[in-house]
Structures are given as C-alpha cells and as structure tokens.
Scaffold this motif. Sequence first.
Motif, PDB file in Angstrom:
ATOM      1  N   THR A  64      47.910  42.674  40.914  1.00  0.00           N
ATOM      2  CA  THR A  64      48.737  43.867  40.672  1.00  0.00           C
ATOM      3  C   THR A  64      50.009  43.881  41.519  1.00  0.00           C
ATOM      4  OG1 THR A  64      47.456  45.094  42.317  1.00  0.00           O
ATOM      5  CG2 THR A  64      46.789  45.330  40.021  1.00  0.00           C
ATOM      6  N   ARG A  65      50.139  42.910  42.441  1.00  0.00           N
ATOM      7  CA  ARG A  65      51.301  42.943  43.339  1.00  0.00           C
ATOM      8  C   ARG A  65      51.931  41.556  43.471  1.00  0.00           C
ATOM      9  NH1 ARG A  65      50.344  45.286  48.970  1.00  0.00           N
ATOM     10  NH2 ARG A  65      48.405  44.096  48.922  1.00  0.00           N
ATOM     11  N   ALA A  66      52.064  40.878  42.341  1.00  0.00           N
ATOM     12  CA  ALA A  66      52.594  39.510  42.382  1.00  0.00           C
ATOM     13  C   ALA A  66      54.000  39.456  42.969  1.00  0.00           C
ATOM     14  CB  ALA A  66      52.581  38.900  40.975  1.00  0.00           C
ATOM     15  N   ASP A  67      54.670  40.585  42.965  1.00  0.00           N
ATOM     16  CA  ASP A  67      56.054  40.624  43.468  1.00  0.00           C
ATOM     17  C   ASP A  67      56.127  40.890  44.976  1.00  0.00           C
ATOM     18  OD1 ASP A  67      54.998  43.145  43.302  1.00  0.00           O
ATOM     19  OD2 ASP A  67      56.838  44.095  42.588  1.00  0.00           O
ATOM     20  N   ALA A  68      54.982  41.006  45.634  1.00  0.00           N
ATOM     21  CA  ALA A  68      55.019  41.415  47.047  1.00  0.00           C
ATOM     22  C   ALA A  68      54.215  40.488  47.954  1.00  0.00           C
ATOM     23  CB  ALA A  68      54.524  42.848  47.178  1.00  0.00           C
ATOM     24  N   PRO A  69      54.515  39.173  47.914  1.00  0.00           N
ATOM     25  CA  PRO A  69      53.689  38.229  48.684  1.00  0.00           C
ATOM     26  C   PRO A  69      53.684  38.497  50.190  1.00  0.00           C
ATOM     27  CG  PRO A  69      55.718  37.175  47.931  1.00  0.00           C
ATOM     28  CD  PRO A  69      55.639  38.504  47.235  1.00  0.00           C
ATOM     29  N   GLN A  70      54.825  38.959  50.716  1.00  0.00           N
ATOM     30  CA  GLN A  70      54.894  39.181  52.160  1.00  0.00           C
ATOM     31  C   GLN A  70      53.974  40.333  52.574  1.00  0.00           C
ATOM     32  OE1 GLN A  70      56.389  36.739  53.809  1.00  0.00           O
ATOM     33  NE2 GLN A  70      55.351  37.684  55.557  1.00  0.00           N
ATOM     34  N   ASP A  71      53.941  41.380  51.742  1.00  0.00           N
ATOM     35  CA  ASP A  71      53.042  42.501  52.024  1.00  0.00           C
ATOM     36  C   ASP A  71      51.593  42.036  51.977  1.00  0.00           C
ATOM     37  OD1 ASP A  71      55.285  44.022  52.089  1.00  0.00           O
ATOM     38  OD2 ASP A  71      54.901  45.116  50.216  1.00  0.00           O
ATOM     39  N   ILE A  72      51.287  41.187  51.012  1.00  0.00           N
ATOM     40  CA  ILE A  72      49.902  40.716  50.882  1.00  0.00           C
ATOM     41  C   ILE A  72      49.510  39.908  52.117  1.00  0.00           C
ATOM     42  CG2 ILE A  72      48.333  39.244  49.542  1.00  0.00           C
ATOM     43  CD1 ILE A  72      49.947  40.088  47.027  1.00  0.00           C
ATOM     44  N   ARG A  73      50.447  39.101  52.596  1.00  0.00           N
ATOM     45  CA  ARG A  73      50.169  38.323  53.808  1.00  0.00           C
ATOM     46  C   ARG A  73      49.892  39.247  55.000  1.00  0.00           C
ATOM     47  NH1 ARG A  73      51.230  32.926  55.539  1.00  0.00           N
ATOM     48  NH2 ARG A  73      51.038  32.837  57.794  1.00  0.00           N
ATOM     49  N   THR A  74      50.753  40.252  55.159  1.00  0.00           N
ATOM     50  CA  THR A  74      50.561  41.201  56.265  1.00  0.00           C
ATOM     51  C   THR A  74      49.220  41.927  56.123  1.00  0.00           C
ATOM     52  OG1 THR A  74      52.939  41.548  56.252  1.00  0.00           O
ATOM     53  CG2 THR A  74      51.621  43.137  57.491  1.00  0.00           C
ATOM     54  N   THR A 132      50.286  47.158  30.515  1.00  0.00           N
ATOM     55  CA  THR A 132      51.187  46.062  30.903  1.00  0.00           C
ATOM     56  C   THR A 132      50.636  45.267  32.082  1.00  0.00           C
ATOM     57  OG1 THR A 132      52.413  47.522  32.385  1.00  0.00           O
ATOM     58  CG2 THR A 132      53.236  47.323  30.133  1.00  0.00           C
ATOM     59  N   TYR A 133      49.358  45.476  32.396  1.00  0.00           N
ATOM     60  CA  TYR A 133      48.795  44.716  33.510  1.00  0.00           C
ATOM     61  C   TYR A 133      48.755  43.229  33.168  1.00  0.00           C
ATOM     62  CZ  TYR A 133      44.674  45.614  30.611  1.00  0.00           C
ATOM     63  OH  TYR A 133      43.815  45.737  29.575  1.00  0.00           O
ATOM     64  N   SER A 134      48.729  42.447  34.244  1.00  0.00           N
ATOM     65  CA  SER A 134      48.787  40.998  34.058  1.00  0.00           C
ATOM     66  C   SER A 134      47.493  40.477  33.443  1.00  0.00           C
ATOM     67  CB  SER A 134      48.991  40.320  35.417  1.00  0.00           C
ATOM     68  OG  SER A 134      47.856  40.545  36.247  1.00  0.00           O
ATOM     69  N   PHE A 135      47.586  39.287  32.863  1.00  0.00           N
ATOM     70  CA  PHE A 135      46.401  38.599  32.348  1.00  0.00           C
ATOM     71  C   PHE A 135      45.402  38.394  33.491  1.00  0.00           C
ATOM     72  CE2 PHE A 135      43.896  35.017  30.958  1.00  0.00           C
ATOM     73  CZ  PHE A 135      43.765  35.230  29.599  1.00  0.00           C
ATOM     74  N   GLY A 136      45.964  38.130  34.677  1.00  0.00           N
ATOM     75  CA  GLY A 136      45.124  37.892  35.852  1.00  0.00           C
ATOM     76  C   GLY A 136      44.336  39.109  36.288  1.00  0.00           C
ATOM     77  N   PHE A 137      44.778  40.295  35.879  1.00  0.00           N
ATOM     78  CA  PHE A 137      44.087  41.485  36.356  1.00  0.00           C
ATOM     79  C   PHE A 137      42.614  41.522  35.898  1.00  0.00           C
ATOM     80  CE2 PHE A 137      42.676  45.842  35.793  1.00  0.00           C
ATOM     81  CZ  PHE A 137      42.561  46.198  37.128  1.00  0.00           C
TER      82      PHE A 137
END
Length: 362
Positions: free
Chosen positions: A55-65, A129-134
Amino acid sequence: MSDSPTSHRPRILTGDTPTGRLHLGHYVGSLENRIELQDKYDCYFLLANMHAFTTRADAPQDIRTDTIEIVKDWLAVGIDPDRSTIVLQTEVPAIAELTWYFAMLLPFNRVMRNPTLKTEIEAKDLGDTYSFGFPMYAVGQCADILAFRPELVPVGVDQVAHIEMCREAARRFDQFYCNVNPKTEDDDYASAGGLFPVPKALVGRIGRLVGTDGDNKMSKSLNNAIFLSDTAKQVKKKIGAMYPGQSRNPDDPGNVEINPVFGYADAFIKDAAAVDELKDRYRRGDNLGDGHVKAAVIEAVNELLEPMRQRRAALEGKDGDERVIEVIRTGTAKANLVAEETLHLAKQAMGLDFGARNLAWR
Ligand code: TRP
C-alpha cells in the motif's frame, strides 16, 4: 542465538507489518504472548517489510524507518534477540518463492473473499485501485508462516482469517505433494507424512482492544492509539480525555459496561479485586468519579510502559540503529537456514529437485 535450525523445540512464527509504532492493542493482542513463549518455543518474529510496499510502494524511506522503529518496539517490549530470532522478510528469498507455489493452491476467489482483506480495503479506503500485490500479501503470509513450519502463530483476532487460509494451503500442499489423506485430522498432518504442519492461531487475552475514542479498534490510522513509546504525560493526556460514555445513557450513569475506561481497567490493572471494587463503587455512584477511575488506569498503563521506555531509550540514536541492524542481520541469517531447508524439501516433494542450488552473492 537460540536453537540450531535442526532443533526440535517447536517453532513459533509471527510478525508485524512495519507501518508505524506499536500500541497497547498490539500488546494485549499478541506481543504479550510472544514474550511469554520465548522460553518454551523456538520463536521467529518476522518484519513483514515487503507487505508494507503493498500500500506504500511510493514511500520506501518511510518503510525503512518504520522497520527499524518496530524492532526497537520489539526489543523494548521484551523480545530478547538472544532467545528469539528476528527476521527481515525481504532477505528471505525462500518466502517469495514459496508464495508462488501457495498462490497455485488457493482459489483466486477464496483469496478475494478473505474478510481481513475486505476490512482493510474499507478501513484504508483503498477503493478498487489497490495494487495486485495487495491481495497477494495474504498468500505471501501463508509462505511467511509455512517457511518456518511452526506449530503456533500468535496473532490478534483480525489475523485469524489469514491463518485459516494458511492452514488450507498447508493441507492442500500435503495432500497434493506428500500423499496425505484429506481425511487426516489437522493435528496429524505432520505425522501422516506432510511437510507442513497445520499451524494454529494463538489469539491474545484481548483480541480486540478499543481505542481511546471508545468505539473503534485501537489503530494508528484512527488516531485513537496509546503507543508503547508514549511518554507518561501523553498517556495521562490520552486517557484523561477519554469519553466515559455515560451521557449516551443518562438514566444509567454508573454503567461500567459502556464506559471504555473500564475496558482498560480490566486489561491493565493487575489486581482484579481492586478493579471489582472500582466497578462496585462506580456503579453505586459512591463518591467515585471518572477522574478516579482514569487515574488508576493511567497509573497501571504507565507502570507497564515504564520499563519499555527505559529499554527503548537505550536504543535511541545512531548507535541504536546499528544495534538493530545487527540484530536483524544475525536473526535473518539463522532464519534463512530454516526457510531454505523448507524450500528444498517443498521442491523435492513437488518433483522440482534438479540439482543443488548455490546462489553465492556478495
Ligand atoms: N499481516 C500481519 C499484520 O498486519 C503481519 C504479518 C505478516 C504476519 N506475515 C505474518 C503475522 C505471518 C503473522 C504471521 O499484522
């Protein structure tokens, strides 16, 4: 580190998606169980950071934190990396590979009907509109679990639908590829020759803790959470502002059932007799107001959180981050031995053993 990968101490696998700090709902739903089971079981705690991308593919830095922060929460709450294994999902390739095979064992419409996914689509307003990965993450969760062939999966009640799907994947794999008779009892799959045990969900003593809004499940996104890392002052403020619920029923002012602060009293005040007394006096309107009940709850919650705050403080800053990354590396290296063994056995059962694999990389 705890056991060697060949150890026969029964295993536990559970995990969290790094989406923000952990709160009291996580504590009573699952963390508390994890801490207690560390001695009896060989425990694997998974950082489901790949799921965070669904759900947050656009926010890799946040995911890392968030990934690093959640480990700090785990260590603060009492998960002990010397006894338990902390696993980073994105560095366990066997999980991604097993996900494909399990995806072929679960009917598409079965996955899409999964009530936990449906609730999440609504709660997070994902629309269509959720991703296929969801929805794929639910299949991935079967692989997260089964890669470790665990007996138990300690989770909050919202995860039970996922565990049920995992159990179906395990049964089907064992039936298709290990000749296990479909009439076999769930507990007997392993002894009947199945590679995968049919793991059981272990739900915490309070599967669903209400948030400080008094209505909804405690959740970061609903702004009704008390975080494990909240200061004593924040706890006081949040509980102090809770709406006691009486005015919903003005004829029945001392009703402890509609007052969510009593839900917290039940959950966090250890002395059950003291809680009963509070309830009695509150019911009788015996000179005991909401402020008194709240003060008792605030004290109990702060008593629970104080040692966590102290352990967390020791992990602040750059040194703390480094310590966390070290814990992740050590745990993930050990986890890969187990997961690779599972994958090897699974592929053997599926007639996919064409040679020894050596993917050395640096
Ligand atoms: N889906 C879980 C959650 O959001 C996290 C999770 C990922 C998990 N993989 C798991 C939980 C495997 C238990 C077992 O909380």
